[in-house]
Scaffold this motif. Structure first.
Motif, PDB file in Angstrom:
ATOM      1  N   ALA A 533       0.813  -1.220   0.000  1.00 21.97           N
ATOM      2  CA  ALA A 533       0.000   0.000   0.000  1.00 21.97           C
ATOM      3  C   ALA A 533       0.844   1.266   0.000  1.00 21.97           C
ATOM      4  N   LEU A 534       2.072   1.181   0.511  1.00 16.61           N
ATOM      5  CA  LEU A 534       2.950   2.347   0.548  1.00 16.61           C
ATOM      6  C   LEU A 534       3.813   2.448  -0.707  1.00 16.61           C
ATOM      7  N   GLY A 535       3.996   1.321  -1.381  1.00 17.71           N
ATOM      8  CA  GLY A 535       4.829   1.289  -2.576  1.00 17.71           C
ATOM      9  C   GLY A 535       6.032   0.376  -2.476  1.00 17.71           C
ATOM     10  N   ASN A 536       6.305  -0.195  -1.281  1.00 24.24           N
ATOM     11  CA  ASN A 536       7.445  -1.084  -1.114  1.00 24.24           C
ATOM     12  C   ASN A 536       7.343  -2.288  -2.049  1.00 24.24           C
ATOM     13  N   THR A 537       8.434  -2.622  -2.712  1.00 22.99           N
ATOM     14  CA  THR A 537       8.471  -3.817  -3.541  1.00 22.99           C
ATOM     15  C   THR A 537       9.346  -4.906  -2.915  1.00 22.99           C
ATOM     16  N   ALA A 538       9.775  -4.672  -1.675  1.00 21.73           N
ATOM     17  CA  ALA A 538      10.427  -5.690  -0.855  1.00 21.73           C
ATOM     18  C   ALA A 538       9.781  -5.652   0.517  1.00 21.73           C
ATOM     19  N   ASN A 539       9.693  -6.808   1.146  1.00 19.61           N
ATOM     20  CA  ASN A 539       9.080  -6.912   2.467  1.00 19.61           C
ATOM     21  C   ASN A 539       9.736  -5.901   3.408  1.00 19.61           C
ATOM     22  N   PRO A 540       8.958  -4.952   3.956  1.00 19.25           N
ATOM     23  CA  PRO A 540       9.565  -3.920   4.799  1.00 19.25           C
ATOM     24  C   PRO A 540      10.053  -4.445   6.146  1.00 19.25           C
ATOM     25  N   ASP A 541       9.691  -5.682   6.497  1.00 19.63           N
ATOM     26  CA  ASP A 541      10.141  -6.255   7.759  1.00 19.63           C
ATOM     27  C   ASP A 541      11.347  -7.167   7.591  1.00 19.63           C
ATOM     28  N   LYS A 554      31.610  -6.520  20.969  1.00 13.53           N
ATOM     29  CA  LYS A 554      31.033  -6.501  22.314  1.00 13.53           C
ATOM     30  C   LYS A 554      29.522  -6.703  22.288  1.00 13.53           C
ATOM     31  N   MET A 555      28.855  -6.134  21.309  1.00 10.83           N
ATOM     32  CA  MET A 555      27.405  -6.268  21.220  1.00 10.83           C
ATOM     33  C   MET A 555      26.987  -7.528  20.474  1.00 10.83           C
ATOM     34  N   ARG A 556      27.961  -8.222  19.849  1.00  7.98           N
ATOM     35  CA  ARG A 556      27.683  -9.441  19.075  1.00  7.98           C
ATOM     36  C   ARG A 556      26.588  -9.155  18.047  1.00  7.98           C
ATOM     37  N   THR A 557      26.689  -7.996  17.448  1.00 11.05           N
ATOM     38  CA  THR A 557      25.633  -7.509  16.568  1.00 11.05           C
ATOM     39  C   THR A 557      26.208  -7.104  15.216  1.00 11.05           C
ATOM     40  N   LEU A 558      25.537  -7.559  14.166  1.00 12.90           N
ATOM     41  CA  LEU A 558      25.849  -7.148  12.801  1.00 12.90           C
ATOM     42  C   LEU A 558      24.888  -6.029  12.426  1.00 12.90           C
ATOM     43  N   PHE A 559      25.430  -4.848  12.149  1.00 11.11           N
ATOM     44  CA  PHE A 559      24.619  -3.712  11.730  1.00 11.11           C
ATOM     45  C   PHE A 559      24.590  -3.663  10.203  1.00 11.11           C
ATOM     46  N   ILE A 560      23.415  -3.391   9.647  1.00 18.22           N
ATOM     47  CA  ILE A 560      23.197  -3.460   8.205  1.00 18.22           C
ATOM     48  C   ILE A 560      22.488  -2.198   7.749  1.00 18.22           C
ATOM     49  N   GLY A 561      23.129  -1.435   6.868  1.00 19.05           N
ATOM     50  CA  GLY A 561      22.512  -0.256   6.279  1.00 19.05           C
ATOM     51  C   GLY A 561      22.087  -0.539   4.855  1.00 19.05           C
ATOM     52  N   GLU A 562      20.926  -0.030   4.452  1.00 22.85           N
ATOM     53  CA  GLU A 562      20.347  -0.344   3.151  1.00 22.85           C
ATOM     54  C   GLU A 562      20.629   0.727   2.098  1.00 22.85           C
ATOM     55  N   ASP A 563      20.782   0.256   0.859  1.00 25.18           N
ATOM     56  CA  ASP A 563      20.778   1.117  -0.326  1.00 25.18           C
ATOM     57  C   ASP A 563      19.754   0.511  -1.273  1.00 25.18           C
ATOM     58  N   SER A 564      18.494   0.786  -0.996  1.00 24.99           N
ATOM     59  CA  SER A 564      17.423   0.019  -1.615  1.00 24.99           C
ATOM     60  C   SER A 564      16.607   0.851  -2.579  1.00 24.99           C
ATOM     61  N   GLY A 565      16.335   0.270  -3.724  1.00 20.62           N
ATOM     62  CA  GLY A 565      15.354   0.833  -4.632  1.00 20.62           C
ATOM     63  C   GLY A 565      14.027   0.144  -4.491  1.00 20.62           C
ATOM     64  N   ASN A 566      13.830  -0.556  -3.358  1.00 24.09           N
ATOM     65  CA  ASN A 566      12.568  -1.275  -3.156  1.00 24.09           C
ATOM     66  C   ASN A 566      11.987  -1.116  -1.754  1.00 24.09           C
ATOM     67  N   HIS A 567      12.601  -0.310  -0.898  1.00 27.66           N
ATOM     68  CA  HIS A 567      11.979   0.167   0.334  1.00 27.66           C
ATOM     69  C   HIS A 567      11.748   1.668   0.180  1.00 27.66           C
ATOM     70  N   VAL A 568      10.549   2.124   0.473  1.00 24.97           N
ATOM     71  CA  VAL A 568      10.230   3.544   0.338  1.00 24.97           C
ATOM     72  C   VAL A 568      11.111   4.387   1.261  1.00 24.97           C
ATOM     73  N   ASN A 569      11.345   3.904   2.472  1.00 19.17           N
ATOM     74  CA  ASN A 569      12.385   4.435   3.355  1.00 19.17           C
ATOM     75  C   ASN A 569      13.430   3.348   3.527  1.00 19.17           C
ATOM     76  N   ASN A 570      14.691   3.700   3.466  1.00 20.61           N
ATOM     77  CA  ASN A 570      15.746   2.736   3.768  1.00 20.61           C
ATOM     78  C   ASN A 570      15.989   2.687   5.267  1.00 20.61           C
TER      79      ASN A 570
END
Length: 662
Positions: A533-541, A554-570
């Motif tokens: 409904a918003l326009g996303n062409t990839a699952n926003p979750d 220390k946080m045992r965490t992988l951080f991931i930043g998007e460069d997406s042409g399929n999320h309305v907001n990255n």
């Protein structure tokens, strides 16, 4: 809970009460807890002096997931929005919750302090003589060009640093600016036509709260390395330098007639014929000086590829490199000496049977072809003295000549013939073509960021889009090269690569590294959908077009930043590798890309997540059709009519606490 532990927590709460604004301070909170154990802060203690206070240590960090913004709150879609809480868990089952927020140092185009009583344009462009490059596309409103696309950022400290105006601890951020989208007439395309600037920010770190404030902006002189070309992702080396990038290396065979490269040369040198394409597509390294200035050098011996975010492994010698191209490959550089990238050996991978984007599938094996060994100085000399036609003949149509070999590289099918004795020049100056010629698996698309989990000896690599050359039957797919998926996955994937020693290259030579990738398998994948409904062409979750990657030990965490042409907001995501939990942490302005990611576990006891964004309001006619009319005026109002973008970091407020054991 004994009396001493209770008193140490009371002392901690007094400290927190004095510092309501905190950066992400998992390390500092843990340090305060362990440092508060003796009860000497309160004369009311009745605990016998011989009693030992239990040590309270950091047990883990988790993030709550924020909802994706919607038109119900259009303002949130038009700016950087953070709705996540970071929970710091301790060994005694207690926890502290921090509500996250975003703090920019500046919006590009701002006039910021140059540290000498004057100002400088943040993200401003300079020519080879360090003179501002002026945008004259709007008569009567001439101004210096500045970038709308800040990218790779490194936060670091330097021994004996001293910068006027710093009242707390001097901390530095190196920030590079990839490109600018348009001139101020909003019509003239400027992508790749300006020499990428890079800056050192001197930041004042408050000793009590850890808050960072900009004191000085220094534009790095890049004239000694012939300027910089499309600087994208970056990483901090283990020895404290900023490892930059130059992606989409210019085609040396067509540069003389290429409008983009000619414009770049004109803006840099004032002469559209002067720039040498072989000086670009390398790995720049920036060393910050104690006074907040910096020096720069380029390493010509690491392959001339579409350098994205690189990662140095735990030996201070092995470097896994992102190759953001069509028909890209896994490249590894092994330096001859620790902490010195000026000489070494370059390898490219062959992908074995079983490559898949199914996280449940087994890993596909990797073996390695040695392309050559070289020093940066000798390849720089070759770059200055060698023309493309000295290295190889390249045909774009089949010459019907058996002495030519058909290859596919950079999204093109070509027929090439290597000139006699030019193997080294080909390996280091025509790396993509040469790797394809010697049989490497050159079939990935948009291989972006890399990072490493040192404890588990696992590297992570982002594939922003899995399409084109990766798909069986595509015109640029190479049958038999090990990379072939049945259908495209535009939303992309994050791959994991196990790292081991004792490897030999395919010619039988020993690879002098204990950190070579030996296989690759999917860890996280996106999901293409019909437009919602918003326009996303990839699952926003789920992730979409992963780009920047950074891992926090220390946080045992992988951080991931998007460069997406399929999320309305990255989005910026946090993935805990132990709990396998993926959470959305931050949303960039609609039309913008999440960049500049850097997770810093400890600077003077404080933990930071750096985050920038690029090109807000860069609308796609299909993806943003349902939101553009509403959001465009908001984005323009927030970000200098869409010419500005933010450089900043995530901060946190203590929102609640729990002292009792669970």
């Amino acid at each position: 809970m004994n009396a001493n532990t209770d008193l140490s927590r009371r002392r901690l709460l007094r400290l927190l009460g004095a510092t309501p604004m905190l950066p992400i301070g998992a390390g500092s909170v843990a340090a305060m807890l362990s440092a508060c154990g003796g009860g000497d802060d309160s004369p009311a203690s009745t605990t016998p002096p011989t009693q030992t206070t239990p040590t309270v240590t950091l047990a883990g960090v988790s993030f709550s997931s924020m909802a994706a913004p919607s038109l119900a709150d259009a303002a949130a879609m038009a700016t950087t929005t953070v709705g996540s809480t970071m929970t710091v868990n301790f060994s005694d089952s207690s926890k502290l919750d921090f509500k996250l927020s975003y703090k920019p140092f500046f919006i590009t185009g701002d006039a910021v302090s140059n540290g000498s009583g004057g100002t400088i344009v943040a993200g401003g462009y300079y020519d080879i003589n360090n003179k501002p490059i002026i945008d004259t596309t709007v008569a009567g409103s001439e101004r210096q060009f500045f970038s709308d696309s800040p990218d790779g950022t490194s936060l670091l400290t330097v021994p004996n640093a001293s910068v006027a105006g710093v009242k707390g601890n001097p901390v530095f951020a190196v920030v590079q600016f990839e490109y600018t989208t348009f001139a101020q007439d909003a019509k003239t395309d400027m992508y790749g036509k300006l020499p990428s600037p890079i800056a050192v920010l001197t930041l004042d770190q408050d000793k009590t709260s850890g808050k960072l404030s900009l004191v000085k902006y220094h534009n790095v002189d890049t004239s000694g390395v012939n300027g910089l070309w499309i600087t994208c992702g970056a990483s901090l080396s283990p020895w404290g330098t900023h490892l930059s990038s130059e992606e989409y290396e210019p085609n040396a065979f067509t540069a003389a007639s290429d409008a983009q490269f000619k414009a770049y040369s004109k803006n840099l040198y004032g002469d559209e014929t002067k720039a040498n394409p072989y000086n670009y597509g390398h790995l720049p390294e920036i060393t910050v000086n104690p006074d907040g200035t910096a020096s720069i050098k380029k390493h010509y011996c690491m392959g001339r590829i579409s350098h994205e975010l690189v990662q140095v492994m735990g030996d201070n010698r092995t470097v896994l490199m992102g190759d953001d191209a069509t028909n890209s490959g896994y490249f590894v550089f092994v330096a001859d000496k620790e902490k010195d990238l000026s000489s070494g050996s370059l390898y490219v991978a062959k992908v074995g049977a079983g490559f898949s984007l199914d996280p449940a599938a087994a890993a596909a094996p990797l073996t390695w072809i040695k392309l050559g060994s070289a020093t940066s100085d000798e390849i720089r000399a070759l770059a200055a003295s060698t023309k493309a036609t000295d290295i190889m003949d390249v045909k774009t149509a089949d010459p019907q000549d058996a002495t030519y070999s058909k290859v596919t590289s950079n999204g093109r099918v070509e027929w090439i013939k290597l000139k006699q004795g030019m193997e080294k020049a080909a390996a280091f100056l025509e790396t993509h073509r040469y790797a394809a010629l010697v049989g490497a698996s050159m079939g990935f698309t948009k291989m972006e960021g890399t990072t490493v989990n040192l404890k588990d000896k696992i590297a992570y690599s982002a594939l922003a889009n899995c399409n084109g050359s990766m798909v069986a039957g595509s015109s640029t797919n190479v049958p038999g090269n090990g990379i072939s998926i049945p259908k495209a996955l535009t939303a992309g994937a994050v791959m994991m690569l196990n790292l081991k020693g004792g490897q030999k290259d395919l010619a039988g030579g020993t690879i002098n590294s204990e950190w070579m990738p030996v296989d690759t398998k999917a860890l996280l994948v996106g999901e293409d959908i019909a437009a919602d409904a918003l326009g996303n062409t990839a699952n926003p979750d789920k992730i979409a077009s992963p780009d920047n990657l950074k891992f926090s030990e220390k946080m045992r965490t992988l951080f991931i930043g998007e460069d997406s042409g399929n999320h309305v907001n990255n989005f910026l995501w946090a993935y805990n590798v132990d709990t396998k939990t993926l959470t959305r942490v931050l949303s960039t302005p609609s039309g913008a890309e999440s960049t500049g990611l850097h997770a810093v576990d400890d600077i003077n006891g404080w933990t930071y997540i750096m985050s920038n964004f690029q090109h807000p309001g860069d609308w796609s006619s299909s993806l943003h059709a349902k939101v553009k009319d509403t959001l465009d005026p908001l984005v323009k109002a927030n970000y200098k009519n869409k010419f500005g973008a933010a450089v900043g970091y995530l901060t946190a407020d203590l929102s609640q606490f729990k002292l009792a054991k669970a």
